[in-house]
Motif scaffolding. Structure first.
Motif, PDB file in Angstrom:
ATOM      1  N   ALA A 134       0.831  -1.203   0.000  1.00 41.32           N
ATOM      2  CA  ALA A 134       0.000   0.000   0.000  1.00 41.32           C
ATOM      3  C   ALA A 134       0.867   1.256   0.000  1.00 41.32           C
ATOM      4  N   LEU A 135       1.902   1.277   0.809  1.00 41.01           N
ATOM      5  CA  LEU A 135       2.798   2.444   0.859  1.00 41.01           C
ATOM      6  C   LEU A 135       3.508   2.646  -0.470  1.00 41.01           C
ATOM      7  N   ARG A 136       3.934   1.551  -1.085  1.00 39.30           N
ATOM      8  CA  ARG A 136       4.626   1.656  -2.372  1.00 39.30           C
ATOM      9  C   ARG A 136       3.695   2.212  -3.437  1.00 39.30           C
ATOM     10  N   VAL A 137       2.468   1.728  -3.478  1.00 37.90           N
ATOM     11  CA  VAL A 137       1.502   2.242  -4.447  1.00 37.90           C
ATOM     12  C   VAL A 137       1.251   3.730  -4.205  1.00 37.90           C
ATOM     13  N   GLU A 138       1.073   4.108  -2.944  1.00 42.27           N
ATOM     14  CA  GLU A 138       0.853   5.529  -2.622  1.00 42.27           C
ATOM     15  C   GLU A 138       2.037   6.371  -3.083  1.00 42.27           C
ATOM     16  N   ASP A 139       3.251   5.927  -2.787  1.00 40.49           N
ATOM     17  CA  ASP A 139       4.449   6.666  -3.201  1.00 40.49           C
ATOM     18  C   ASP A 139       4.508   6.836  -4.713  1.00 40.49           C
ATOM     19  N   LEU A 140       4.250   5.759  -5.427  1.00 36.96           N
ATOM     20  CA  LEU A 140       4.325   5.821  -6.887  1.00 36.96           C
ATOM     21  C   LEU A 140       3.234   6.701  -7.479  1.00 36.96           C
ATOM     22  N   LEU A 141       2.045   6.654  -6.899  1.00 36.97           N
ATOM     23  CA  LEU A 141       0.977   7.545  -7.360  1.00 36.97           C
ATOM     24  C   LEU A 141       1.406   9.004  -7.208  1.00 36.97           C
ATOM     25  N   LYS A 142       1.992   9.332  -6.069  1.00 36.04           N
ATOM     26  CA  LYS A 142       2.441  10.714  -5.834  1.00 36.04           C
ATOM     27  C   LYS A 142       3.598  11.088  -6.748  1.00 36.04           C
ATOM     28  N   GLN A 143       4.601  10.192  -6.846  1.00 36.40           N
ATOM     29  CA  GLN A 143       5.774  10.480  -7.679  1.00 36.40           C
ATOM     30  C   GLN A 143       5.392  10.718  -9.132  1.00 36.40           C
ATOM     31  N   GLN A 144       4.468   9.928  -9.621  1.00 32.19           N
ATOM     32  CA  GLN A 144       4.086  10.020 -11.032  1.00 32.19           C
ATOM     33  C   GLN A 144       2.870  10.911 -11.261  1.00 32.19           C
ATOM     34  N   LYS A 145       2.381  11.503 -10.171  1.00 31.30           N
ATOM     35  CA  LYS A 145       1.222  12.403 -10.246  1.00 31.30           C
ATOM     36  C   LYS A 145       0.038  11.739 -10.954  1.00 31.30           C
ATOM     37  N   LEU A 146      -0.255  10.512 -10.506  1.00 29.82           N
ATOM     38  CA  LEU A 146      -1.364   9.749 -11.066  1.00 29.82           C
ATOM     39  C   LEU A 146      -2.513   9.668 -10.071  1.00 29.82           C
TER      40      LEU A 146
END
Length: 79
Positions: free
Chosen positions: A8-20
């Motif tokens: 869950a944390l990894r998905v959240e981080d990637l969503l933020k990093q990629q602005k998705l």
């Protein structure tokens, strides 16, 4: 942390990093919005590896790249 929390944390981080948004990730990965929501809210205790693979593809990552972060270091997972 549990494996579900790490994912869950990894998905959240990637969503933020990629602005998705969750919706955009659904469109890119083909993973249903309900599955993404369950992963993000940690309701899915053990997401299917194929779903994680599809999410990684949606982020433009390989599985190795998805799991290449401190969240998944052996000493951090305490399931």
């Amino acid at each position: 942390m549990s494996l579900a929390e790490a994912i869950a944390l990894r998905v959240e981080d990637l969503l933020k990093q990629q602005k998705l948004t969750q919706y955009k990730l659904y469109k890119l990965s083909g993973v249903s919005q309900s599955s993404i929501s369950e992963i993000r809210s940690k309701k899915s205790r053990a997401p299917n590896l194929y779903i994680i693979y599809e999410l990684a593809q949606g982020f433009g990552l390989s599985l190795a790249e998805f799991f290449d972060c401190d969240y998944f270091k052996g000493f951090n997972i305490v399931d």
